[in-house]
Design an enzyme around this catalytic site. Structure first.
Site, PDB file in Angstrom:
ATOM      1  N   ASN A  74     -10.148  -0.190   0.279  1.00 37.61           N
ATOM      2  CA  ASN A  74      -8.690  -0.087   0.267  1.00 37.61           C
ATOM      3  C   ASN A  74      -8.176  -0.656  -1.060  1.00 37.61           C
ATOM      4  O   ASN A  74      -8.269  -1.857  -1.300  1.00 37.61           O
ATOM      5  CB  ASN A  74      -8.142  -0.880   1.461  1.00 37.61           C
ATOM      6  CG  ASN A  74      -6.630  -0.836   1.559  1.00 37.61           C
ATOM      7  OD1 ASN A  74      -5.953  -0.433   0.623  1.00 37.61           O
ATOM      8  ND2 ASN A  74      -6.111  -1.264   2.700  1.00 37.61           N
ATOM      9  N   HIS A 130      -2.965   7.052   2.657  1.00 39.66           N
ATOM     10  CA  HIS A 130      -3.449   5.771   2.136  1.00 39.66           C
ATOM     11  C   HIS A 130      -4.847   5.517   2.695  1.00 39.66           C
ATOM     12  O   HIS A 130      -5.105   5.692   3.880  1.00 39.66           O
ATOM     13  CB  HIS A 130      -2.491   4.656   2.550  1.00 39.66           C
ATOM     14  CG  HIS A 130      -3.035   3.296   2.293  1.00 39.66           C
ATOM     15  ND1 HIS A 130      -3.572   2.942   1.077  1.00 39.66           N
ATOM     16  CD2 HIS A 130      -3.155   2.209   3.104  1.00 39.66           C
ATOM     17  CE1 HIS A 130      -3.982   1.688   1.150  1.00 39.66           C
ATOM     18  NE2 HIS A 130      -3.752   1.217   2.360  1.00 39.66           N
ATOM     19  N   CYS A 163       0.809  -1.229   0.000  1.00 35.68           N
ATOM     20  CA  CYS A 163       0.000   0.000   0.000  1.00 35.68           C
ATOM     21  C   CYS A 163       0.843   1.280   0.000  1.00 35.68           C
ATOM     22  O   CYS A 163       0.313   2.368  -0.202  1.00 35.68           O
ATOM     23  CB  CYS A 163      -0.978  -0.007   1.170  1.00 35.68           C
ATOM     24  SG  CYS A 163      -1.979  -1.494   1.233  1.00 35.68           S
TER      25      CYS A 163
HETATM   26  O1  UT7 Z   1      -3.482  -1.102   3.808  1.00 35.63           O
HETATM   27  C1  UT7 Z   1      -3.232  -1.449   5.130  1.00 35.63           C
HETATM   28  C2  UT7 Z   1      -4.030  -2.662   5.349  1.00 35.63           C
HETATM   29  N1  UT7 Z   1      -5.014  -2.753   6.288  1.00 35.63           N
HETATM   30  C3  UT7 Z   1      -5.461  -1.871   7.212  1.00 35.63           C
HETATM   31  O2  UT7 Z   1      -5.061  -0.757   7.324  1.00 35.63           O
HETATM   32  C4  UT7 Z   1      -6.485  -2.381   8.170  1.00 35.63           C
HETATM   33  C5  UT7 Z   1      -6.185  -1.983   9.583  1.00 35.63           C
HETATM   34  N2  UT7 Z   1      -7.119  -2.546  10.509  1.00 35.63           N
HETATM   35  C6  UT7 Z   1      -8.440  -2.233  10.530  1.00 35.63           C
HETATM   36  O3  UT7 Z   1      -8.892  -1.441   9.748  1.00 35.63           O
HETATM   37  C7  UT7 Z   1      -9.302  -2.841  11.600  1.00 35.63           C
HETATM   38  O4  UT7 Z   1      -8.501  -3.495  12.565  1.00 35.63           O
HETATM   39  C8  UT7 Z   1     -10.350  -3.842  11.035  1.00 35.63           C
HETATM   40  C9  UT7 Z   1     -11.392  -3.086  10.255  1.00 35.63           C
HETATM   41  C10 UT7 Z   1      -9.675  -4.868  10.142  1.00 35.63           C
HETATM   42  C11 UT7 Z   1     -11.033  -4.583  12.171  1.00 35.63           C
HETATM   43  O5  UT7 Z   1     -11.641  -3.658  13.053  1.00 35.63           O
HETATM   44  P1  UT7 Z   1     -11.473  -3.819  14.622  1.00 35.63           P
HETATM   45  O6  UT7 Z   1     -12.278  -2.773  15.226  1.00 35.63           O
HETATM   46  O7  UT7 Z   1     -10.005  -3.825  14.901  1.00 35.63           O
HETATM   47  O8  UT7 Z   1     -12.149  -5.222  14.880  1.00 35.63           O
HETATM   48  P2  UT7 Z   1     -11.486  -6.524  15.488  1.00 35.63           P
HETATM   49  O9  UT7 Z   1     -10.504  -7.124  14.552  1.00 35.63           O
HETATM   50  O10 UT7 Z   1     -11.043  -6.251  16.877  1.00 35.63           O
HETATM   51  O11 UT7 Z   1     -12.771  -7.458  15.557  1.00 35.63           O
HETATM   52  C12 UT7 Z   1     -13.848  -7.165  16.441  1.00 35.63           C
HETATM   53  C13 UT7 Z   1     -14.931  -8.183  16.188  1.00 35.63           C
HETATM   54  C14 UT7 Z   1     -14.426  -9.621  16.154  1.00 35.63           C
HETATM   55  O12 UT7 Z   1     -15.416 -10.443  16.765  1.00 35.63           O
HETATM   56  P3  UT7 Z   1     -15.227 -10.960  18.249  1.00 35.63           P
HETATM   57  O13 UT7 Z   1     -13.953 -11.751  18.235  1.00 35.63           O
HETATM   58  O14 UT7 Z   1     -15.157  -9.733  19.094  1.00 35.63           O
HETATM   59  O15 UT7 Z   1     -16.454 -11.793  18.448  1.00 35.63           O
HETATM   60  C15 UT7 Z   1     -14.341  -9.926  14.684  1.00 35.63           C
HETATM   61  O16 UT7 Z   1     -14.488 -11.310  14.432  1.00 35.63           O
HETATM   62  O17 UT7 Z   1     -15.507  -7.937  14.901  1.00 35.63           O
HETATM   63  C16 UT7 Z   1     -15.528  -9.157  14.158  1.00 35.63           C
HETATM   64  N3  UT7 Z   1     -15.448  -8.865  12.747  1.00 35.63           N
HETATM   65  C17 UT7 Z   1     -16.538  -8.645  11.999  1.00 35.63           C
HETATM   66  N4  UT7 Z   1     -17.847  -8.612  12.296  1.00 35.63           N
HETATM   67  C18 UT7 Z   1     -18.705  -8.339  11.303  1.00 35.63           C
HETATM   68  C19 UT7 Z   1     -14.353  -8.774  11.970  1.00 35.63           C
HETATM   69  N5  UT7 Z   1     -14.717  -8.496  10.706  1.00 35.63           N
HETATM   70  C20 UT7 Z   1     -16.077  -8.404  10.707  1.00 35.63           C
HETATM   71  C21 UT7 Z   1     -17.016  -8.140   9.708  1.00 35.63           C
HETATM   72  N6  UT7 Z   1     -18.324  -8.107  10.057  1.00 35.63           N
HETATM   73  N7  UT7 Z   1     -16.685  -7.907   8.429  1.00 35.63           N
END
Ligand code: UT7
Length: 322
Positions: A279, A249, A116
């Site tokens: 993204n 980004h 990225c």
């Molecule tokens: O180009 C660089 C690449 N990537 C990035 O910059 C991404 C950076 N990270 C992020 O944007 C965020 O960390 C995410 C959007 C990927 C995730 O958000 P978060 O607030 O950090 O959520 P999390 O990973 O802590 O997950 C919280 C909950 C989990 O469930 P449990 O374990 O609490 O029951 C996940 O399984 O949300 C769940 N979850 C979802 N729920 C519904 C993860 N993805 C989804 C989804 N829909 N699509």
């Protein structure tokens, strides 16, 4: 002294936008529009049909950038494509683009693989070629089909990414355009965001899908985007209040908000396209730049701070006067 200036921008998004609800239904995901919008700011993304490759997207974006710059393919003496989803293992997507554009002047063409951060890397490399006096008119492109490396059963990643391309023409100039740049990498973090597969003996070995530790990436991204933004401002002898537009980004609206806050730049000055593009990795910054130019936000003479961060980990920034 030779300066460099962006003389034209262009971008291309394939097909119609695919909204969260449609994506969820298409892949039977346990997710919701509300979760995706709330946690990422993403409402839709564009997904290229299977027969469309990164070089196809790059071609459309490049034609638009060339037209905006008033240049023809024959004027281009350097082609750099930033991509992590190349058409082939080799040859480079840049040589395929060169051929599709009909550039037959022997100009060097190569890909940059910095995920990225790729466009910020490619732009900085092109700047160094031009400032050395060896080249005068570069085509710098970010093009991706990240939909090809999505695991559509992994809701934590597959809702985040989209396909697209953005391009700029960067030319030698008597007036300063690119004012300061900085590139960094720290390979110790290569496991945080990775497609840990390879092609070997006629098959895919390992895991050919994108894997990510989302929370670790989030924290890393906010820290380094703030640091590298401050670094290039200091190099240019400028302060955050002199920045007219911040274009980080486009990964997650919360990363953009946290970065802008840390840099002391109000969100009104931050270009955000993640809502409509998702993204698009190396394409995200040139796509956002082109939209900001074409919509009249970014005006000639304004100061623009471009920032990238991605797998590797890699990160960087370019401060420019448009
Ligand atoms: O180009 C660089 C690449 N990537 C990035 O910059 C991404 C950076 N990270 C992020 O944007 C965020 O960390 C995410 C959007 C990927 C995730 O958000 P978060 O607030 O950090 O959520 P999390 O990973 O802590 O997950 C919280 C909950 C989990 O469930 P449990 O374990 O609490 O029951 C996940 O399984 O949300 C769940 N979850 C979802 N729920 C519904 C993860 N993805 C989804 C989804 N829909 N699509």
């Amino acid at each position: 002294m030779i300066h460099t200036r962006i003389t034209g921008t262009g971008s291309y998004l394939p097909g119609e936008p695919v909204g969260n609800q449609a994506l969820i239904a298409r892949h039977g995901l346990e997710s919701s529009d509300e979760w995706i919008v709330d946690r990422t700011g993403i409402r839709s993304r564009h997904l290229a049909p299977m027969e469309i490759t990164s070089s196809d997207l790059a071609l459309e974006a490049s034609r638009r950038a060339l037209a905006a710059a008033g240049r023809s393919p024959a004027d281009i003496d350097l082609v750099i494509v930033a991509t992590s989803t190349p058409d082939y293992i080799f040859p480079s997507t840049a040589t395929l683009l060169q051929s599709k554009l009909g550039i037959v002047n022997g100009a060097p063409a190569f890909d940059v693989q910095a995920v990225c951060s790729g466009f910020v890397y490619a732009l900085t490399i092109a700047e160094k070629f031009i400032r050395s006096g060896s080249h005068r008119c570069a085509l710098v492109v970010g093009a991706e089909v990240f939909s090809r490396i999505m695991d559509w059963t992994d809701r934590g990643t597959c809702v985040l990414f989209g396909d697209g391309a953005g391009a700029v023409v960067l030319e030698a100039s008597e007036q300063p355009g690119l004012l300061a740049s900085a590139l960094h990498a720290d390979g110790r973090h290569h496991g945080l965001l990775v497609v840990p597969g390879q092609v070997s003996s006629g098959q895919a070995i390992g895991d050919p899908f994108l894997r990510m530790d989302g929370q670790a990436v989030f924290k890393f991204a906010v820290r380094v985007l703030a640091e590298v933004g401050a670094e290039v401002l200091e190099k240019a002898g400028m302060t955050a209040d002199q920045v007219d537009w911040l274009i980080p980004h486009q990964a997650n609206i919360r990363i953009l908000q946290a970065t802008a806050k840390k840099l002391g730049i109000p969100m009104e000055k931050c270009i955000a396209t993640v809502e409509r593009h998702g993204n698009t990795s190396a394409a995200s910054v040139p796509l956002a730049l082109d939209e900001a130019v074409r919509s009249g936000c970014v005006q000639h003479g304004q100061h623009v701070l471009l920032e990238g961060v991605g797998g590797g980990f890699t990160w960087g920034a370019v401060l420019l006067k448009y």
